[in-house]
Design a protein around this motif. Structure first.
Motif, PDB file in Angstrom:
ATOM      1  N   LEU A  16     -72.536  -5.018  18.932  1.00  0.00           N
ATOM      2  CA  LEU A  16     -71.102  -4.809  18.703  1.00  0.00           C
ATOM      3  C   LEU A  16     -70.819  -3.347  18.405  1.00  0.00           C
ATOM      4  CD1 LEU A  16     -70.393  -7.892  16.426  1.00  0.00           C
ATOM      5  CD2 LEU A  16     -69.856  -7.658  18.838  1.00  0.00           C
ATOM      6  N   PHE A  17     -71.614  -2.779  17.503  1.00  0.00           N
ATOM      7  CA  PHE A  17     -71.410  -1.370  17.163  1.00  0.00           C
ATOM      8  C   PHE A  17     -71.779  -0.456  18.327  1.00  0.00           C
ATOM      9  CE2 PHE A  17     -71.602  -3.113  12.818  1.00  0.00           C
ATOM     10  CZ  PHE A  17     -70.423  -2.573  12.323  1.00  0.00           C
ATOM     11  N   LYS A  18     -72.791  -0.836  19.089  1.00  0.00           N
ATOM     12  CA  LYS A  18     -73.185  -0.039  20.251  1.00  0.00           C
ATOM     13  C   LYS A  18     -72.056  -0.017  21.278  1.00  0.00           C
ATOM     14  CE  LYS A  18     -76.839   0.610  23.638  1.00  0.00           C
ATOM     15  NZ  LYS A  18     -78.100   0.149  24.168  1.00  0.00           N
ATOM     16  N   ALA A  19     -71.426  -1.156  21.477  1.00  0.00           N
ATOM     17  CA  ALA A  19     -70.308  -1.224  22.423  1.00  0.00           C
ATOM     18  C   ALA A  19     -69.164  -0.319  21.989  1.00  0.00           C
ATOM     19  CB  ALA A  19     -69.823  -2.666  22.556  1.00  0.00           C
TER      20      ALA A  19
ATOM     21  N   GLY B 236     -69.562   2.422  20.317  1.00  0.00           N
ATOM     22  CA  GLY B 236     -70.078   3.781  20.170  1.00  0.00           C
ATOM     23  C   GLY B 236     -69.750   4.705  21.317  1.00  0.00           C
ATOM     24  N   ASP B 237     -69.037   4.236  22.309  1.00  0.00           N
ATOM     25  CA  ASP B 237     -68.663   5.056  23.452  1.00  0.00           C
ATOM     26  C   ASP B 237     -67.157   5.313  23.393  1.00  0.00           C
ATOM     27  OD1 ASP B 237     -69.551   5.908  26.414  1.00  0.00           O
ATOM     28  OD2 ASP B 237     -67.534   5.009  26.464  1.00  0.00           O
ATOM     29  N   PRO B 238     -66.719   6.566  23.564  1.00  0.00           N
ATOM     30  CA  PRO B 238     -65.280   6.866  23.471  1.00  0.00           C
ATOM     31  C   PRO B 238     -64.421   6.099  24.480  1.00  0.00           C
ATOM     32  CG  PRO B 238     -66.558   8.899  23.497  1.00  0.00           C
ATOM     33  CD  PRO B 238     -67.518   7.769  23.748  1.00  0.00           C
ATOM     34  N   VAL B 239     -64.917   5.895  25.675  1.00  0.00           N
ATOM     35  CA  VAL B 239     -64.139   5.157  26.682  1.00  0.00           C
ATOM     36  C   VAL B 239     -63.963   3.711  26.232  1.00  0.00           C
ATOM     37  CG1 VAL B 239     -64.129   4.281  29.064  1.00  0.00           C
ATOM     38  CG2 VAL B 239     -64.809   6.647  28.593  1.00  0.00           C
ATOM     39  N   ARG B 240     -65.026   3.087  25.767  1.00  0.00           N
ATOM     40  CA  ARG B 240     -64.926   1.690  25.337  1.00  0.00           C
ATOM     41  C   ARG B 240     -64.056   1.557  24.095  1.00  0.00           C
ATOM     42  NH1 ARG B 240     -70.317   1.757  27.371  1.00  0.00           N
ATOM     43  NH2 ARG B 240     -71.251   2.063  25.320  1.00  0.00           N
ATOM     44  N   LEU B 241     -64.136   2.512  23.211  1.00  0.00           N
ATOM     45  CA  LEU B 241     -63.291   2.483  22.017  1.00  0.00           C
ATOM     46  C   LEU B 241     -61.817   2.595  22.409  1.00  0.00           C
ATOM     47  CD1 LEU B 241     -63.490   2.210  18.993  1.00  0.00           C
ATOM     48  CD2 LEU B 241     -63.761   4.679  18.837  1.00  0.00           C
TER      49      LEU B 241
END
Length: 126
Positions: free
Chosen positions: A37-40, A42-47
């Motif tokens: 969940l945190f890894k997902a 961790g990317d600016p695009v996904r955030l």
């Protein structure tokens, strides 16, 4: 099937059932479950994608509205959406040629509960 409404837990109730990072260390199983969940996130695009989906009035958004918000190809945006879906943060449904996405609030609530600092006497006094 029960017709009782589920109890909505407040800050104190959540702390009783779900220890936060500040009240107890995560065990190996909890850490392994939360890491994707945190890894997902961790990317600016996904955030940004998660933010666009979560803030959408009506609770869902078409992929055709998400793609133009990025200077990325459609397959790249779809890949990021797939990773958010695999992490359980969003869900989707195909309607004709388009796919609609929505937030899974139970997952973001879970992350928020884990990161929430427990209430203290000083917090309640103000």
């Amino acid at each position: 099937m029960s017709k009782q409404k589920p109890e909505v837990l407040g800050r104190a109730g959540a702390a009783e059932c779900c220890p936060t990072l500040l009240t107890a260390p995560l065990d190996e199983e909890q850490a392994a479950e939360l890491a994707p969940l945190f890894k997902a996130l961790g990317d600016p695009v996904r955030l940004r994608l998660l933010s666009l989906i979560a803030s959408r009035q009506g609770g869902e958004i078409c992929v055709c509205e998400l793609t133009p918000a990025f200077d990325l190809s459609q397959p790249t945006v779809s890949h990021h959406l797939k990773l958010l879906r695999q992490a359980g943060l969003i869900d989707c449904e195909r309607r004709g040629t388009w796919v609609y996405y929505w937030l899974r609030p139970e997952m973001t609530d879970r992350l928020a509960a884990i990161l929430t600092r427990p209430a203290t006497a000083a917090d309640t006094a103000s």
